[in-house]
Design a protein around this motif. Structure first.
Motif, PDB file in Angstrom:
ATOM      1  N   ILE A  85      47.286 -33.647  21.247  1.00 22.63           N
ATOM      2  CA  ILE A  85      47.814 -33.871  19.898  1.00 22.63           C
ATOM      3  C   ILE A  85      48.055 -32.516  19.242  1.00 22.63           C
ATOM      4  CG2 ILE A  85      47.251 -34.742  17.576  1.00 22.63           C
ATOM      5  CD1 ILE A  85      45.706 -36.995  18.885  1.00 22.63           C
ATOM      6  N   GLY A  86      49.171 -32.392  18.563  1.00 20.19           N
ATOM      7  CA  GLY A  86      49.408 -31.236  17.707  1.00 20.19           C
ATOM      8  C   GLY A  86      49.400 -31.706  16.273  1.00 20.19           C
ATOM      9  N   SER A  87      48.475 -31.197  15.483  1.00 17.17           N
ATOM     10  CA  SER A  87      48.369 -31.654  14.098  1.00 17.17           C
ATOM     11  C   SER A  87      48.590 -30.487  13.148  1.00 17.17           C
ATOM     12  CB  SER A  87      46.988 -32.272  13.848  1.00 17.17           C
ATOM     13  OG  SER A  87      46.866 -32.610  12.477  1.00 17.17           O
ATOM     14  N   HIS A  88      49.664 -30.584  12.396  1.00 14.42           N
ATOM     15  CA  HIS A  88      49.920 -29.499  11.449  1.00 14.42           C
ATOM     16  C   HIS A  88      48.936 -29.501  10.295  1.00 14.42           C
ATOM     17  CE1 HIS A  88      51.733 -27.694   7.829  1.00 14.42           C
ATOM     18  NE2 HIS A  88      52.046 -26.742   8.692  1.00 14.42           N
ATOM     19  N   GLY A  89      48.460 -30.690   9.951  1.00 14.31           N
ATOM     20  CA  GLY A  89      47.609 -30.800   8.758  1.00 14.31           C
ATOM     21  C   GLY A  89      48.449 -30.789   7.496  1.00 14.31           C
ATOM     22  N   GLN A  90      47.749 -30.852   6.380  1.00 17.41           N
ATOM     23  CA  GLN A  90      48.405 -30.844   5.067  1.00 17.41           C
ATOM     24  C   GLN A  90      48.252 -29.456   4.459  1.00 17.41           C
ATOM     25  OE1 GLN A  90      50.011 -33.458   3.078  1.00 17.41           O
ATOM     26  NE2 GLN A  90      50.550 -31.533   2.110  1.00 17.41           N
ATOM     27  N   THR A  91      49.358 -28.776   4.271  1.00 18.51           N
ATOM     28  CA  THR A  91      49.280 -27.463   3.630  1.00 18.51           C
ATOM     29  C   THR A  91      48.889 -27.647   2.174  1.00 18.51           C
ATOM     30  OG1 THR A  91      50.912 -26.448   5.079  1.00 18.51           O
ATOM     31  CG2 THR A  91      50.589 -25.423   2.928  1.00 18.51           C
ATOM     32  N   ILE A  92      47.855 -26.947   1.752  1.00 18.52           N
ATOM     33  CA  ILE A  92      47.514 -26.993   0.322  1.00 18.52           C
ATOM     34  C   ILE A  92      47.691 -25.627  -0.327  1.00 18.52           C
ATOM     35  CG2 ILE A  92      46.020 -29.008   0.465  1.00 18.52           C
ATOM     36  CD1 ILE A  92      43.641 -27.048   0.367  1.00 18.52           C
ATOM     37  N   CYS A  93      47.887 -24.600   0.490  1.00 21.65           N
ATOM     38  CA  CYS A  93      48.160 -23.279  -0.073  1.00 21.65           C
ATOM     39  C   CYS A  93      48.802 -22.429   1.008  1.00 21.65           C
ATOM     40  CB  CYS A  93      46.853 -22.638  -0.565  1.00 21.65           C
ATOM     41  SG  CYS A  93      47.080 -21.167  -1.576  1.00 21.65           S
TER      42      CYS A  93
END
Lengths: 424, 424
Positions: free
Chosen positions: A98-106
Motif C-alpha cells: 500500500i502507498g498512503s499519502h496521508g492527509q497533508t495538514i502543513c
C-alpha cells in the motif's frame, strides 16, 4: 520481483480534505518500465465532523498537540477503512503493498523567492517568464511537511507493508517535497513523438510537461496555483457554509468576470515565482480568500461572479505555467493536454483550459484536450495510482523524485516503509 | 547478515526533553542472540529556546500546526547533529543503521482503567495488588502517540537507513506502545539462575522484571510512575525557573517528608492501575504538579521538603510496582536490581531503592543493587542502546514488542524504515 504482478493500493486525500480515495492497481515491472492497470477505486468523504477538525488544524488558528495526536490515529483508521472497502468491493484475494499519502495538514517548502521582477499582467509576465537572470534572494527559514494518518494502523488492518511519508526525503535534500507525481506521469504518459502536458486540477493544481521522446531529466513540473481550493472557500464563505462547492460549475458558468478581483487574485506572489515551486493552503487557503472578500465587500457582487472570476484566475495560473515551458513563445509547445483530478468534473474549469488552447489552434497547431480516462485511469484515481506506483518504487529502491522539478540536490528513494509483519 | 558485525547508532530524548543522547554500538547476531558492545556516546542538551518550545507543545496549552511542522524538522536536525558528533568523536568509518526514538510530544495509550479498587496506603495496596478480580472498566477513547524528529533528515545527513516511529505498530494492535525496552532488557540482562529487575529512572520510570531462566513471555514490565519529571517541575516552579533540577539530589537529601503531600502524591490514579500501563507528561506533568502546589500553598514548606517528599513518592511507586511481581508476598522476588537512566545520578532517588531492599535483607535474602555500567552499558546510554537494538530487530524482521507487557493483541515488528538510498 520485477516481472511479478503486484496488487498495490494507493490511498490519498487532497489538500481540500474532502475525503479518502483508495485505488487498487495491478503493477507489473519496476522503475520506468512499470505497467499499471487500475482495478477499481473507492472514494469516501470524511464525515463533516472529521473534515471540520482537519480544516481547523490546517488553519493558522491555534490547536492542541493532543488533537493532532488523535487525528493521526483517526485519519489512519479512516484510510484503513476505505482501503478495506476497496479490497472487499473488488473481491481482492491479497494486497501486496500500500502507498498512503496521508492527509497533508502543513507544508512549508523552501521559499526560493525566485521572483520574476516586474508586473503581473499577462503580457508582461509572458515576457518576464523567460528571463531567469533577475535578482533573486534565498530566504532561510525552517521548512517542513506534515502528513497524518498512521501507517501502522493501515498495515495492521490490511496485513501488508505500507509506504508513507513520501515528501520528507526530497525535502531532506533541499527539495520542495512536491510535486511527486511527475515521475509517475512520465512512466504513464511519455510519448516518443508527442509532447504532452498532464494537468491535475485538485485543491491545488499541478502540471507536468513531458517533452516528446525525452527522459525524466527533461520533465518540467510544478504547482501552478489553486484549483478548487479558492472556489470552495468562496462558495462556503458566501453561502455561510450552506454550499461547500460549486457543483458542476453551475454558478460559475452564469457569472461575470470582475476585473478588479481578477487583478487582485493574479497579484499573488506565488504566480511570480519560477519553479521549483509548490504551494498549499498556506498560500491559497481561507485566510487569503477572507482578505479578498473583505477587500471587495462593498462591491456586493453575486456569488456567481466571484466563482466565474475564480475560474478565470485558474485559467491565468495555467497560462502563466505553460509559458514557462521552453519553446517558441507564440504557442504552447505541446500537442496533447491530459486532464485529471476532481476539478475535471467542473466544466467551468475545463473551459478555461480549452479557451487557452485557442492560442495554438489559431496557429494551426491544435492541442488535443484529453482526460486520463482515455488512458484507462479515471480522473479521480490518478493521484491514488501515483502513490501506488511510488510505493512500488520505494520497495524496489528506485529514486522517484526529480531534482530539476523539486529543487532537491539529488535523487532519493521516496517514502518510509511500515511493515509490522505477520502479513501472511 | 546475522553474524556480521553492524555499527548501529541509537538516538533518543526522554520525556524530560533535556536533550539528545546518541550512542554508538557494535551489534553482532540477531534476535535474542544479539550481542551488543557500547562504543561511545554523546549527550547534548537542547538549546534553552528549543527546549522551551518543546515543553510548550507538550503542554496541554494551545499551539499551532505550523510550529509542530517546524519542530519536526528542527528536532530532526538536532538528532542528526548529535549523531554526526558521535560518529566524528569516535572516528567511525561507517554507520550501518540508526534507530531514532525521536522526541515524544504526546502519548495517549489505551486507558485500561483496570483499577485496583481500594485505598492506596502501602499496606492495603500490597494486598490489593494480588487480587485481579476487582471491577474494571474499559474506556473507549482515541489513542495515539506522536514522536517528532524527521528521520529523513537523519538518513540524508548520516547516509544510512534510519528506523523510527517505534511505538505505533504496538498501539495499532491494541498495545500501550510502551514500554519497549523490556525485550532489549531480556536480551542484555537475562540470567539462567538469578531473577533480575531493570529499573530505569528517567522523566518517567519503568521497570522490567526478568525471572530467572525464563523466556521473553514471562517478563513483567510497565511504567511505574514519574522519575525526575515531578522533581524537575517542583524545582522549576519553586525557584521560578532559576533551578531546572535538583543537582545530585542535594536539596532533597536535607529535606523532610511531608505526610499530607506524600498522601496526595500517592493518590494519583495511575498507581492504582494494573499493568499493562504506561504514563507520561499527560499524567505527571506540570499541570498535575501545579495543582499540588496550589493545594498546599498555605503550608510554606521549603523546596527541600517538596523534593524529599517527591523522592519518597518515587520510592512508593517502586514498591507498588515490585509488589506486582509474582512470588511470595513477604519479600521481593529478585536477587539483583540493575539501575539505569539519568535519575541514577540523583543519590536521593537511588537511596529510595536501597531503602526498599531492606525488606529482603531483613529476611536474609539480600538484593544486589547494580547499575548497567556493571554490564558495560553506562546508565546514560541504556535507552539509546535499546533503540539501536530495536532498529536492528526491525530490519531483521524480529518482532520486539511483548504483548503481555504492552497489552498488544500480537507480536509485531516495531519501527518504520526510512532509507533514502545513495548510502555508499
Amino acid at each position: 520481483m520485477a516481472r511479478k504482478s503486484r496488487i498495490v493500493l494507493g490511498l490519498n486525500s487532497g489538500t481540500s480534505a474532502d475525503g479518502v480515495d483508495a485505488v487498487a492497481c495491478e503493477i507489473v515491472g519496476r522503475g520506468l518500465g512499470m505497467k499499471v492497470k487500475v482495478l477499481g477505486h473507492v472514494q469516501r468523504p470524511y464525515s463533516a465532523a472529521l473534515r471540520d477538525r482537519l480544516l481547523a488544524v490546517m488553519a493558522p488558528a491555534p490547536t492542541r498537540t493532543e488533537e493532532l495526536c488523535r487525528l493521526e490515529t483517526e485519519v489512519g483508521e479512516e484510510f484503513a477503512d476505505v482501503a478495506a472497502t476497496v479490497v472487499k468491493r473488488l473481491g481482492l484475494k491479497r494486497v501486496d503493498l500500500i502507498g498512503s499519502h496521508g492527509q497533508t495538514i502543513c507544508h512549508l517548502p523552501p521559499d526560493y523567492h525566485r521572483l520574476i521582477a516586474g508586473p503581473t499582467s499577462r503580457h508582461r509576465l509572458r515576457v518576464g517568464a523567460t528571463s531567469r537572470n533577475r535578482p533573486r534572494f534565498d530566504g532561510t527559514r525552517v521548512v517542513g511537511t506534515l502528513q497524518i494518518g498512521d501507517a501502522s494502523i493501515i498495515a495492521a488492518r490490511l496485513r501488508c507493508p505500507v509506504v508513507h511519508h513520501f515528501r520528507q526525503a526530497d525535502m531532506a535534500v533541499g527539495g520542495q517535497g512536491a510535486p511527486l507525481v511527475p515521475w509517475t506521469d512520465h512512466v504513464l504518459f511519455r510519448h516518443p513523438n508527442k509532447s504532452r502536458v498532464v494537468q491535475n486540477i485538485g485543491g491545488i493544481s499541478n502540471v507536468t510537461y513531458l517533452p516528446a521522446g525525452s527522459g525524466p531529466d527533461n520533465i518540467i513540473a510544478f504547482d501552478i496555483g489553486p484549483g478548487n481550493m479558492v472556489l470552495d472557500a468562496l462558495a462556503r464563505r458566501l453561502t455561510h457554509d450552506k454550499e461547500r462547492f460549486d457543483r458542476n460549475g453551475r454558478r460559475a458558468r452564469i457569472g461575470k468576470i470582475r476585473a478588479p478581483l481578477l487583478d487582485a487574485l493574479t497579484c499573488h506572489p506565488f504566480l511570480e515565482r519560477l519553479p521549483p515551486k509548490s504551494c498549499g493552503r498556506e498560500e491559497f487557503g481561507v485566510a487569503w480568500v477572507d482578505r479578498l472578500l473583505s477587500k471587495f465587500k462593498s462591491r456586493r457582487w453575486p456569488l456567481a461572479d466571484w466563482l466565474r472570476t475564480g475560474c478565470a484566475f485558474f485559467g491565468t495560473c495555467c497560462m502563466i505555467a505553460y509559458c514557462l515551458f521552453p519553446g517558441q513563445h507564440d504557442l504552447f509547445p505541446f500537442q496533447e493536454i491530459i486532464l485529471c483530478g476532481g476539478g475535471v468534473n467542473n466544466p467551468a474549469l475545463v473551459f478555461e483550459i480549452q479557451a487557452l488552447m485557442v492560442v495554438n489552434e489559431s496557429r494551426g497547431r491544435p492541442v488535443d484536450v484529453l482526460r486520463t480516462d482515455d488512458f484507462g485511469i479515471p480522473v479521480q484515481t490518478k493521484e491514488g495510482v501515483s502513490f501506488a506506483m511510488l510505493a512500488a518504487a520505494c520497495v524496489d529502491r528506485v529514486p522517484a523524485n526529480l531534482p530539476q522539478v523539486t529543487g532537491a540536490r539529488k535523487h532519493v528513494v521516496l517514502g518510509q516503509i511500515c511493515d509490522i509483519g505477520g502479513n501472511s
